[in-house]
Motif scaffolding. Structure first.
Motif, PDB file in Angstrom:
ATOM      1  N   LEU A   1      -4.990  -0.056   2.494  1.00 55.64           N
ATOM      2  CA  LEU A   1      -6.140  -0.698   1.844  1.00 55.64           C
ATOM      3  C   LEU A   1      -5.740  -1.965   1.110  1.00 55.64           C
ATOM      4  O   LEU A   1      -6.524  -2.912   1.019  1.00 55.64           O
ATOM      5  CB  LEU A   1      -6.785   0.275   0.857  1.00 55.64           C
ATOM      6  N   GLY A   2      -4.538  -1.979   0.532  1.00 54.52           N
ATOM      7  CA  GLY A   2      -4.107  -3.150  -0.225  1.00 54.52           C
ATOM      8  C   GLY A   2      -2.895  -2.838  -1.079  1.00 54.52           C
ATOM      9  O   GLY A   2      -2.139  -1.911  -0.789  1.00 54.52           O
ATOM     10  N   HIS A   3      -2.734  -3.628  -2.142  1.00 55.45           N
ATOM     11  CA  HIS A   3      -1.572  -3.496  -3.017  1.00 55.45           C
ATOM     12  C   HIS A   3      -1.975  -3.612  -4.488  1.00 55.45           C
ATOM     13  O   HIS A   3      -2.970  -4.264  -4.811  1.00 55.45           O
ATOM     14  CB  HIS A   3      -0.538  -4.581  -2.710  1.00 55.45           C
ATOM     15  N   ILE A   4      -1.166  -3.016  -5.336  1.00 58.83           N
ATOM     16  CA  ILE A   4      -1.296  -3.154  -6.789  1.00 58.83           C
ATOM     17  C   ILE A   4       0.028  -3.714  -7.291  1.00 58.83           C
ATOM     18  O   ILE A   4       1.100  -3.206  -6.931  1.00 58.83           O
ATOM     19  CB  ILE A   4      -1.607  -1.812  -7.466  1.00 58.83           C
ATOM     20  N   GLU A   5      -0.058  -4.759  -8.095  1.00 57.11           N
ATOM     21  CA  GLU A   5       1.138  -5.411  -8.622  1.00 57.11           C
ATOM     22  C   GLU A   5       1.140  -5.357 -10.151  1.00 57.11           C
ATOM     23  O   GLU A   5       0.137  -5.694 -10.782  1.00 57.11           O
ATOM     24  CB  GLU A   5       1.169  -6.871  -8.177  1.00 57.11           C
TER      25      GLU A   5
ATOM     26  N   PHE B   1      -2.274  -4.991 -14.366  1.00 54.29           N
ATOM     27  CA  PHE B   1      -2.134  -4.584 -12.968  1.00 54.29           C
ATOM     28  C   PHE B   1      -3.138  -5.339 -12.123  1.00 54.29           C
ATOM     29  O   PHE B   1      -4.342  -5.245 -12.350  1.00 54.29           O
ATOM     30  CB  PHE B   1      -2.347  -3.065 -12.839  1.00 54.29           C
ATOM     31  N   GLY B   2      -2.639  -6.093 -11.147  1.00 57.04           N
ATOM     32  CA  GLY B   2      -3.501  -6.842 -10.242  1.00 57.04           C
ATOM     33  C   GLY B   2      -3.722  -6.054  -8.964  1.00 57.04           C
ATOM     34  O   GLY B   2      -2.788  -5.450  -8.429  1.00 57.04           O
ATOM     35  N   ALA B   3      -4.948  -6.042  -8.475  1.00 56.26           N
ATOM     36  CA  ALA B   3      -5.290  -5.329  -7.239  1.00 56.26           C
ATOM     37  C   ALA B   3      -5.703  -6.343  -6.180  1.00 56.26           C
ATOM     38  O   ALA B   3      -6.479  -7.251  -6.461  1.00 56.26           O
ATOM     39  CB  ALA B   3      -6.422  -4.340  -7.493  1.00 56.26           C
ATOM     40  N   ARG B   4      -5.158  -6.182  -4.970  1.00 57.32           N
ATOM     41  CA  ARG B   4      -5.495  -7.042  -3.832  1.00 57.32           C
ATOM     42  C   ARG B   4      -5.846  -6.159  -2.642  1.00 57.32           C
ATOM     43  O   ARG B   4      -5.111  -5.238  -2.313  1.00 57.32           O
ATOM     44  CB  ARG B   4      -4.326  -7.939  -3.464  1.00 57.32           C
ATOM     45  N   ARG B   5      -6.979  -6.432  -2.008  1.00 55.33           N
ATOM     46  CA  ARG B   5      -7.423  -5.660  -0.836  1.00 55.33           C
ATOM     47  C   ARG B   5      -7.081  -6.437   0.429  1.00 55.33           C
ATOM     48  O   ARG B   5      -7.309  -7.648   0.500  1.00 55.33           O
ATOM     49  CB  ARG B   5      -8.923  -5.413  -0.879  1.00 55.33           C
ATOM     50  N   LEU B   6      -6.549  -5.726   1.421  1.00 49.95           N
ATOM     51  CA  LEU B   6      -6.279  -6.358   2.718  1.00 49.95           C
ATOM     52  C   LEU B   6      -7.594  -6.603   3.438  1.00 49.95           C
ATOM     53  O   LEU B   6      -8.473  -5.741   3.452  1.00 49.95           O
ATOM     54  CB  LEU B   6      -5.385  -5.474   3.580  1.00 49.95           C
ATOM     55  N   VAL B   7      -7.708  -7.767   4.038  1.00 49.15           N
ATOM     56  CA  VAL B   7      -8.880  -8.114   4.836  1.00 49.15           C
ATOM     57  C   VAL B   7      -8.678  -7.527   6.232  1.00 49.15           C
ATOM     58  O   VAL B   7      -7.543  -7.471   6.726  1.00 49.15           O
ATOM     59  CB  VAL B   7      -9.038  -9.651   4.909  1.00 49.15           C
TER      60      VAL B   7
ATOM     61  N   SER C   1      -3.565  -9.499   7.858  1.00 46.69           N
ATOM     62  CA  SER C   1      -2.578 -10.472   7.392  1.00 46.69           C
ATOM     63  C   SER C   1      -3.005 -11.222   6.138  1.00 46.69           C
ATOM     64  O   SER C   1      -2.203 -11.918   5.544  1.00 46.69           O
ATOM     65  CB  SER C   1      -2.256 -11.473   8.509  1.00 46.69           C
ATOM     66  N   ARG C   2      -4.255 -11.097   5.715  1.00 42.68           N
ATOM     67  CA  ARG C   2      -4.751 -11.764   4.508  1.00 42.68           C
ATOM     68  C   ARG C   2      -5.204 -10.718   3.503  1.00 42.68           C
ATOM     69  O   ARG C   2      -5.542  -9.607   3.863  1.00 42.68           O
ATOM     70  CB  ARG C   2      -5.950 -12.659   4.845  1.00 42.68           C
ATOM     71  N   SER C   3      -5.230 -11.120   2.235  1.00 38.30           N
ATOM     72  CA  SER C   3      -5.757 -10.225   1.207  1.00 38.30           C
ATOM     73  C   SER C   3      -6.582 -11.036   0.219  1.00 38.30           C
ATOM     74  O   SER C   3      -6.447 -12.255   0.123  1.00 38.30           O
ATOM     75  CB  SER C   3      -4.610  -9.506   0.477  1.00 38.30           C
ATOM     76  N   ILE C   4      -7.466 -10.324  -0.476  1.00 39.69           N
ATOM     77  CA  ILE C   4      -8.293 -10.970  -1.494  1.00 39.69           C
ATOM     78  C   ILE C   4      -8.048 -10.291  -2.839  1.00 39.69           C
ATOM     79  O   ILE C   4      -7.840  -9.080  -2.904  1.00 39.69           O
ATOM     80  CB  ILE C   4      -9.799 -10.943  -1.135  1.00 39.69           C
ATOM     81  N   GLU C   5      -8.056 -11.095  -3.895  1.00 39.07           N
ATOM     82  CA  GLU C   5      -7.857 -10.585  -5.254  1.00 39.07           C
ATOM     83  C   GLU C   5      -9.097  -9.817  -5.683  1.00 39.07           C
ATOM     84  O   GLU C   5     -10.220 -10.325  -5.586  1.00 39.07           O
ATOM     85  CB  GLU C   5      -7.610 -11.761  -6.203  1.00 39.07           C
ATOM     86  N   LEU C   6      -8.902  -8.585  -6.146  1.00 40.33           N
ATOM     87  CA  LEU C   6     -10.014  -7.767  -6.635  1.00 40.33           C
ATOM     88  C   LEU C   6     -10.135  -7.827  -8.145  1.00 40.33           C
ATOM     89  O   LEU C   6     -11.189  -7.531  -8.687  1.00 40.33           O
ATOM     90  CB  LEU C   6      -9.836  -6.317  -6.196  1.00 40.33           C
TER      91      LEU C   6
END
Length: 85
Positions: free
Chosen positions: A42-46, A56-62, A66-71
């Protein structure tokens, strides 16, 4: 939760909390991969910053992968994970 994974002098820590319906595994120091139990990523948490300044930043994979958007950026790891449910 899983055990800490060692990578040279740096460690990949397990995610600080369990979140029902999600599997969150270490991807790099301060970075976790969020997946569905069936395996779809689904994405990543940094983790950004340390101590009381930690967020904590959350990014979802599109779709396509290969791309992700900042949640968003969150004060707690649980809040960052909840945006994926």
């Amino acid at each position: 939760m899983s055990a800490t994974i060692m990578t040279g002098a740096r460690r990949r820590e397990p995610f600080p909390v369990d979140v029902p319906g999600l599997q969150i595994s270490p991807a790099a120091p301060g970075l976790w991969r969020v997946t569905r139990p069936q395996g779809a990523v689904l994405g990543h948490i940094e983790q950004r910053g340390v101590g009381v300044e930690s967020r904590f930043g959350a990014r979802r994979l599109v779709a396509g992968g290969s791309r992700s958007i900042e949640l968003g950026e969150f004060w707690s790891s649980r809040d960052a994970a909840e945006v994926f449910r």
